[in-house]
Scaffold this active site. Structure first.
Site: not given
Length: 310
Positions: A16-17, A170
């Site tokens: 997720g960069a 989440y």
């Protein structure tokens, strides 16, 4: 004994960069001279992130790899496509937070938050482990969330079938990640492995307090002014990335530790925190591990021996 790898020889993967905390973690790591691989679902967004890093870090060695944590069947190929002999660290940062009130599933039939944020990283770790074992003193850094601090896992409803609320689900998926990171280190220690696992969280990190990195992130002046009071207790995502980067780079940090911002766990320089009360429940972590193995068909710590990292 293996010699420590130089900065130029090191290889780091950040999931997720292409945005947020993952982007700033990658930017910080690229500044060391290491090769940083950006894991992203979008090739276009990964290209934008790499361009931004290269603009700020002259000579940055960055590249990307396709990564979809919601697709269990793709993760073995992702690990293979890294095309490296060893991996010095992976930062498990990627996460999904859905706004819609309806419960959604991954293609594998898992609840989207739990299936992506936790099970995706659980399986990815399994396929990355040979590369981590091949590097002396490799590290796995799992990025949790301050939002998880007030949550508890429901081991009888990990997939939120009985009751679904997006934000709570989440937060629980991030709590599951944190349990995973701690249990993984216990299992690696029991196996005599040189690979270590550390858990971090970014505190309270807001887009409105984050400096611009166009086209990855553009700070709106109005939003920045409105968020100014929040800066007394919160911080931007560039600062929220510091615990993860520190956990990768500081050899003094030991496996099984929890790191977050110094000031009330919300902002400031990284420091070691006492484990949250629920994270001390090793029995919960073991039961989550067993459930995760059953759901994914893999065990990230299986087969790891005292030869790991040698």
């Amino acid at each position: 004994m293996s010699q420590p790898r130089s900065a130029a020889d090191r290889v780091y993967l950040v999931t997720g960069a292409n945005a947020g905390i993952g982007y700033f973690t990658a930017e910080r790591l690229a500044g060391t001279g290491a090769t940083v691989i950006l894991g992203s679902r979008s090739a276009e967004r990964a290209e934008s992130a790499m361009g931004s890093i290269r603009a700020r870090v002259p000579g940055a060695r960055v590249r990307s790899v396709a990564l979809d944590l919601a697709d269990q069947g793709s993760l073995r190929e992702t690990a293979a496509s890294l095309d490296v002999g060893c991996l010095d660290a992976v930062v498990h940062n990627a996460g999904v937070l859905l706004e819609a009130p309806e419960r959604k599933l991954t293609g594998d039939g898992n609840e989207m938050h739990f299936g992506t944020n936790h099970l995706g990283h659980f399986t990815l770790t399994h396929w990355l482990m040979p590369l981590l074992e091949a590097a002396p003193g490799a590290r796995i850094v799992t990025v949790g969330s301050f939002a998880a601090k007030t949550e508890r896992l429901d081991l009888d409803d990990l997939q939120s079938q009985a009751e679904y609320r997006a934000k709570r689900t989440y937060a629980r998926s991030k709590l599951a990640q944190m349990y995973f990171g701690l249990e993984l280190d216990r299992r690696l220690r029991a196996a005599g492995s040189a690979v270590t696992s550390v858990v971090v969280h970014p505190g309270g990190a807001l887009d409105s307090l984050t400096p611009s990195r166009p086209p990855v992130h553009k700070r709106n002046a109005g939003a920045m002014l409105r968020a100014a009071p929040a800066a007394l207790v919160l911080q931007g995502k560039h600062a929220g990335a510091r615990p993860a980067a520190r956990a990768v780079l500081d050899p003094r940090i030991a496996g099984g530790e929890l790191w977050g911002p110094r000031v009330f766990g919300l902002r400031g320089r990284p420091h070691r925190e006492r484990l949250w009360t629920q994270l001390e429940e090793a029995g919960t972590a073991r039961r989550l591990w067993d459930a995760s193995t059953e759901l994914t068909g893999v065990d990230p710590a299986a087969g790891c021996t005292s030869r790991c990292g040698s």
